[in-house]
Design an enzyme around this catalytic site. Structure first.
Site, PDB file in Angstrom:
ATOM      1  N   ARG A  39       5.232  -1.765 -16.097  1.00  0.00           N
ATOM      2  CA  ARG A  39       5.470  -0.921 -17.270  1.00  0.00           C
ATOM      3  C   ARG A  39       4.322   0.052 -17.517  1.00  0.00           C
ATOM      4  NH1 ARG A  39       5.346  -1.731 -23.392  1.00  0.00           N
ATOM      5  NH2 ARG A  39       7.148  -0.590 -24.214  1.00  0.00           N
ATOM      6  N   ILE A  65       8.853   4.878 -25.405  1.00  0.00           N
ATOM      7  CA  ILE A  65       9.264   3.904 -24.398  1.00  0.00           C
ATOM      8  C   ILE A  65       9.682   2.673 -25.190  1.00  0.00           C
ATOM      9  CG2 ILE A  65       6.853   3.147 -24.070  1.00  0.00           C
ATOM     10  CD1 ILE A  65       7.598   2.372 -21.188  1.00  0.00           C
ATOM     11  N   SER A  66      10.900   2.212 -24.956  1.00  0.00           N
ATOM     12  CA  SER A  66      11.473   1.146 -25.788  1.00  0.00           C
ATOM     13  C   SER A  66      10.708  -0.160 -25.662  1.00  0.00           C
ATOM     14  CB  SER A  66      12.941   0.912 -25.414  1.00  0.00           C
ATOM     15  OG  SER A  66      13.745   1.984 -25.828  1.00  0.00           O
ATOM     16  N   GLN A  67      10.818  -0.966 -26.693  1.00  0.00           N
ATOM     17  CA  GLN A  67      10.279  -2.318 -26.678  1.00  0.00           C
ATOM     18  C   GLN A  67      10.895  -3.081 -25.508  1.00  0.00           C
ATOM     19  OE1 GLN A  67      11.224  -4.354 -30.295  1.00  0.00           O
ATOM     20  NE2 GLN A  67      10.406  -6.329 -29.633  1.00  0.00           N
ATOM     21  N   PRO A  68      10.091  -3.808 -24.713  1.00  0.00           N
ATOM     22  CA  PRO A  68      10.635  -4.540 -23.564  1.00  0.00           C
ATOM     23  C   PRO A  68      11.803  -5.458 -23.927  1.00  0.00           C
ATOM     24  CG  PRO A  68       8.271  -4.439 -23.385  1.00  0.00           C
ATOM     25  CD  PRO A  68       8.612  -3.848 -24.720  1.00  0.00           C
TER      26      PRO A  68
END
EC number: 2.1.1.77
Length: 216
Positions: A39, A65-68
């Site tokens: 990431r 960038i989205s939360q995992p």
């Protein structure tokens, strides 16, 4: 850009995957994809300490960038099998695209911000991925390449775009967050073999808004 994925990175990633699994992600293929994709490649090197926290992070152009966990949740709901044709609306950093490619998707991804489109395309290619990247209006999808077995929307829509429903194959699944700018409901749209549509809700999330048209 030098892409380095060392033992420290891999250790941080393993802890992140354990955290995501503890929050309810049970699909081992999705968890392995998270484990395999660095990431930190998708974030500025100055923010390495944030790369493996389970949180969203700004990436420029007013996007994140989205939360995992969110990436894993959408991906698990999508149920991607190898060689399925997948449309991603909102390439962003390219992180979600890499996860989908790890699952064996034949990926078509579209981004309305030109700078994000160019940087994500270059990074994904440098990492060895070869998705079909397009600069355009995600609301319209990619009709010439439809139908798609799976469609994933990575921005909050005020409504379900009919154009995307039309591009979904019979037996296909679309995952899309729908609501206002404060919060959205994660919807699973299934197009049944007879062409009818089945909708189900899967919790509340917060995404940047899905906008029409191309940005510069």
């Amino acid at each position: 850009m030098i892409l380095e994925d060392n033992l420290r990175h891999k250790g941080l990633r393993r802890k992140l995957v354990e955290e995501v699994a503890s929050k309810g992600i049970a699909d081992n293929n999705v968890l392995n994809a998270l484990l395999n994709v660095p990431r930190h490649f998708f974030m500025d090197s100055g923010f390495l300490n944030f790369a493996y926290k389970d949180q969203a992070f700004p990436i420029g152009s007013g996007q994140t960038i989205s939360q995992p966990f969110t990436v894993a949740f959408q991906t698990q709901l999508l149920q991607v099998s190898p060689m399925q044709k997948v449309l991603e609306v909102g390439t962003g950093s390219g992180y979600q695209a890499a996860i989908l490619m790890e699952l064996g998707a034949r990926l078509y991804t579209i981004e309305r911000h030109r700078d994000l489109f160019l940087s994500a395309k270059a990074l994904l290619e440098e990492m060895g991925y070869r998705p079909n990247c397009y600069y355009g209006d995600g609301y319209k999808g990619l009709p010439p390449f439809s139908p798609f077995d799976r469609i994933i929307v990575t921005a909050g829509a005020s409504e379900i775009p009919e154009s995307l429903v039309e591009q979904l194959a019979l037996g296909g699944r679309m995952v899309i967050p729908v609501g206002d700018e404060s919060a959205q409901t994660m919807l699973l749209i299934e197009k049944l073999p007879d062409g009818s549509i089945k909708k189900s809700s899967h919790g509340k999330f917060v995404f940047v808004p899905l906008l029409k048209g191309k940005a510069k």
